[in-house]
Design a protein around this motif. Structure first.
Motif, mmCIF file in Angstrom:
data_model
loop_
_atom_site.group_PDB
_atom_site.id
_atom_site.type_symbol
_atom_site.label_atom_id
_atom_site.label_comp_id
_atom_site.label_asym_id
_atom_site.label_seq_id
_atom_site.Cartn_x
_atom_site.Cartn_y
_atom_site.Cartn_z
ATOM 1 N N THR A 59 -4.559 10.026 -4.102
ATOM 2 C CA THR A 59 -3.784 9.293 -3.100
ATOM 3 C C THR A 59 -4.051 9.788 -1.681
ATOM 4 O O THR A 59 -4.030 8.999 -0.732
ATOM 5 N N THR A 60 -4.323 11.066 -1.524
ATOM 6 C CA THR A 60 -4.616 11.599 -0.187
ATOM 7 C C THR A 60 -5.875 10.964 0.385
ATOM 8 O O THR A 60 -5.935 10.603 1.569
ATOM 9 N N LEU A 61 -6.891 10.800 -0.467
ATOM 10 C CA LEU A 61 -8.135 10.166 -0.030
ATOM 11 C C LEU A 61 -7.884 8.722 0.399
ATOM 12 O O LEU A 61 -8.372 8.275 1.447
ATOM 13 N N PHE A 62 -7.112 7.995 -0.390
ATOM 14 C CA PHE A 62 -6.855 6.599 -0.067
ATOM 15 C C PHE A 62 -5.990 6.469 1.186
ATOM 16 O O PHE A 62 -6.177 5.535 1.973
ATOM 17 N N ARG A 63 -5.060 7.380 1.384
ATOM 18 C CA ARG A 63 -4.280 7.355 2.618
ATOM 19 C C ARG A 63 -5.194 7.505 3.825
ATOM 20 O O ARG A 63 -5.045 6.806 4.840
ATOM 21 N N THR A 64 -6.146 8.415 3.727
ATOM 22 C CA THR A 64 -7.093 8.632 4.823
ATOM 23 C C THR A 64 -7.953 7.400 5.058
ATOM 24 O O THR A 64 -8.187 6.992 6.205
ATOM 25 N N LEU A 65 -8.418 6.774 3.975
ATOM 26 C CA LEU A 65 -9.272 5.597 4.103
ATOM 27 C C LEU A 65 -8.534 4.438 4.757
ATOM 28 O O LEU A 65 -9.074 3.745 5.628
ATOM 29 N N PHE A 66 -7.292 4.224 4.365
ATOM 30 C CA PHE A 66 -6.538 3.100 4.913
ATOM 31 C C PHE A 66 -6.099 3.351 6.347
ATOM 32 O O PHE A 66 -5.943 2.394 7.122
ATOM 33 N N LEU B 231 0.831 -1.204 0.000
ATOM 34 C CA LEU B 231 0.000 0.000 0.000
ATOM 35 C C LEU B 231 0.867 1.256 0.000
ATOM 36 O O LEU B 231 0.563 2.234 -0.695
ATOM 37 N N ALA B 232 1.949 1.239 0.785
ATOM 38 C CA ALA B 232 2.832 2.409 0.834
ATOM 39 C C ALA B 232 3.471 2.663 -0.525
ATOM 40 O O ALA B 232 3.587 3.814 -0.961
#
Length: 311
Positions: free
Chosen positions: A120-127, A109-110
């Motif tokens: 990518t910011t949205l997905f970072r928040t979701l994960f 993921l990283a």
């Protein structure tokens, strides 16, 4: 000037020297700064360790109000415990599965989120958001989802698949607990890996590309060595955390079916707080401490073989 006169002059100079010299004041300030941390370590770490070792040599029955010294009897009982082998096996399976899946998924993921892509910011928040959710609330929701008539089997049923009762099968129960814990905490290791990846100089990748190195070679020869200190940190944190997982077991499976998900810390809880064998529970906690300390020391010693710049 004679030797006696020289000594007398030195003694008079020492007598005139103030007691609170700059060095001594610096020492005092330093000790004052570390005193709260030192006191906390003594009260909340060292003292409990000593007390647990003492309690492990007692037969303490709270209900009967008895507290009797038994020496090494609890340790002999632990060595002869018929359930210990299955408990240690469940602990090993759970820890190995959790560590391998968590670290692998977090690194993947990283790497994906380190790409300069939109969203990518949205997905970072979701994960990362599951890390912030209450552990008990998270586990209760997943317990409903994993029931025979829960949401997971509802989705599978819509696809024509007859899903199992995830929390009642010996194989699926362990897998379910591992997956629930991985999803809960993978975001923390992902953020640590992401920070490490962003610290790798881009010039190294550019130079490797010019030399004809492929993506796998760049990952193996550049990425892994340079983020290896973070891999060591996350592996130690994850291994220690995997041996301390209790709430998920207690809420999802209560150690069942049978003892298939009874890990060591849950077995400790059963002996101490369900069966009221506090002395035996303290003995199990000593075993757990030794396992955690041994695994941490092993990882720390092996770091010289694979962690970059530690040789």
């Amino acid at each position: 000037m004679t030797e006696a006169e020289t000594r007398a002059v030195a003694e008079r100079a020492a007598a005139r020297r103030p007691f609170w010299t700059i060095r001594r004041r610096d020492y005092l300030v330093g000790y004052l700064f570390i005193t709260p941390q030192l006191a906390g370590s003594v009260v909340f770490v060292l003292l409990p360790l000593v007390l647990v070792g003492w309690y492990s040599m007692q037969e303490w029955n709270v209900l009967a109000g008895t507290f009797e010294f038994t020496g090494a009897e609890n340790y002999a009982k632990l060595a002869a415990d018929a359930n210990l082998r299955s408990v240690l096996a469940a602990t090993g399976i759970f820890s190995a599965g959790l560590v391998a899946l968590n670290l692998t998924l977090a690194l993947l993921l990283a790497i994906l989120l380190n790409q300069r892509l939109r969203g990518t910011t949205l997905f970072r928040t979701l994960f990362f958001s599951p890390v912030l959710v209450s552990l008990v609330a998270w586990t209760i929701v997943w317990k409903f989802l994993l029931q025979a008539e829960g949401g997971i089997n509802g989705v599978l049923g819509a696809a024509g698949i007859d899903g199992p009762n995830w929390l009642r099968g010996e194989a699926t129960a362990m897998l379910s607990v591992i997956v629930v814990q991985v999803i809960k905490n993978v975001g923390l290791n992902m953020v640590l890996f992401l920070a490490a990846l962003q610290g790798v100089p881009a010039q190294l990748y550019e130079a490797a590309k010019m030399d004809g190195a492929g993506a796998w070679t760049r990952f193996r020869r550049i990425t892994v060595p340079l983020i290896s200190p973070t891999i060591l940190l996350t592996s130690i944190i994850t291994v220690v955390g995997s041996l301390q997982v209790f709430a998920q077991i207690a809420v999802l499976t209560q150690g069942g079916p049978g003892t298939s998900t009874t890990v060591l810390i849950y077995y400790l809880y059963q002996q101490a707080f369900q069966f009221h064998h506090f002395g035996y529970g303290a003995t199990i906690s000593v075993l757990l401490f030794l396992i955690v300390a041994a695994l941490t020391l092993l990882q720390w010693r092996l770091r010289r073989k694979w962690v970059f710049n530690e040789a």
